[in-house]
Design an enzyme around this catalytic site. Sequence first.
Site, PDB file in Angstrom:
ATOM      1  N   THR A 173      -8.782  53.822  -1.318  1.00  0.00           N
ATOM      2  CA  THR A 173     -10.094  53.398  -0.838  1.00  0.00           C
ATOM      3  C   THR A 173     -10.906  52.761  -1.965  1.00  0.00           C
ATOM      4  OG1 THR A 173     -10.170  55.041   0.886  1.00  0.00           O
ATOM      5  CG2 THR A 173     -12.286  54.403  -0.013  1.00  0.00           C
ATOM      6  N   ARG A 201      -7.265  57.877  14.333  1.00  0.00           N
ATOM      7  CA  ARG A 201      -7.847  58.708  13.269  1.00  0.00           C
ATOM      8  C   ARG A 201      -8.870  57.916  12.419  1.00  0.00           C
ATOM      9  NH1 ARG A 201      -8.265  58.603   7.379  1.00  0.00           N
ATOM     10  NH2 ARG A 201      -8.463  60.747   6.694  1.00  0.00           N
ATOM     11  N   GLY A 203     -11.425  58.409   8.948  1.00  0.00           N
ATOM     12  CA  GLY A 203     -11.656  59.277   7.790  1.00  0.00           C
ATOM     13  C   GLY A 203     -13.132  59.412   7.447  1.00  0.00           C
ATOM     14  N   ASP A 204     -13.392  59.793   6.214  1.00  0.00           N
ATOM     15  CA  ASP A 204     -14.773  60.027   5.784  1.00  0.00           C
ATOM     16  C   ASP A 204     -15.518  58.745   5.405  1.00  0.00           C
ATOM     17  OD1 ASP A 204     -12.884  59.861   3.602  1.00  0.00           O
ATOM     18  OD2 ASP A 204     -14.548  60.324   2.259  1.00  0.00           O
ATOM     19  N   GLY A 225     -10.696  60.137  -1.244  1.00  0.00           N
ATOM     20  CA  GLY A 225      -9.891  61.356  -1.244  1.00  0.00           C
ATOM     21  C   GLY A 225      -9.454  61.687   0.161  1.00  0.00           C
ATOM     22  N   GLY A 227      -9.835  62.499   3.449  1.00  0.00           N
ATOM     23  CA  GLY A 227     -11.050  62.364   4.248  1.00  0.00           C
ATOM     24  C   GLY A 227     -11.462  63.585   5.055  1.00  0.00           C
TER      25      GLY A 227
END
Length: 307
Positions: A173, A201, A203-204, A225, A227
């Site tokens: 990322t 899906r 992520g963060d 990292g 997520g």
Amino acid sequence: MKPIAIAIHGGAGTILKSTMTPEKEVHYLNALDTAISVAYEILLEGGTSLEAVEAAVMELEDSPFFNAGKGSVFTNLGKHEMDASIMEGRNQKAGSVAGIRNVRNPVQLARAVMEESEYVMLCADGAEEFARRMHIGFEEDAYFFDQHRYDQWIEIRDSEKTMLDHAAKKFGTVGAVALDCHGDLAAATSTGGMTNKRFGRIGDSPVIGAGTYANNKTCAVSCTGHGEYFMRAVVAYDISCLMEYKGLTLKQACDFVVFDKLKKSGGEGGLIALDAAGNIELVFNSEGMYRGWKTSDDDYGIKIYGE
Ligand code: ASP
């Protein structure tokens, strides 16, 4: 002159000198240096932190070496689905996109969501339709292709496994935080997510408060990292809260969240953070993190591995 500063990351994880070739290392260092230079120039000319973080992230999205934009990982169905977000510290305005395909620079679309729509977060087909209306650039699937990431996906596509960018855990990322001469902070993050991810899906990275956050009163944060752990711990907002409500310094807040809280929960990764005084933290609990920074105090650096 008021302080200006920029910090960027290109992902954290098992990044070891022993597994890096000198040629690859040069590519990474050059890509990070270019992103830093482009963003710093904007700040130097009186541009905003928002413009600087967007420009830095676009530069990294355009590089195939990072898992964002060009070079994004493959989903279980062999596609690229990208997430991105951006936030302004002066007014808490934010924009984000999730699960989008074929948009060349997802961070640009996140900014358009913030500035041109009444919403904060758009996903998938709807976000792409909005992108077309905003005349945001699209690319064919082939543009996002990267042989290395394709090979990673082929290895695990018939399994239930979801993999983090590289077999040895690496989160590719990208993100940026900046402080401009007006005293305003901003943060942005962009990602292709995790290899072989399925079922839409997310992520963060596009979740405001988890992977990205900015508040002039405290700090600007961009995470990288695993997520799921970063979302559960609401990492970026947690750092801001520790400063705002508990009076912790930027360093104390980052150290606590990354080395104590996240680590205890099993969350691997790191983050970059910047406060309104121009203090920078580049913190990770993994072996390495692609990172770089530059400030008006003549502080400049680009690093890959742990100290
Ligand atoms: N945080 C990203 C995600 O979980 C992955 C990364 O940092 O590379 O989608």
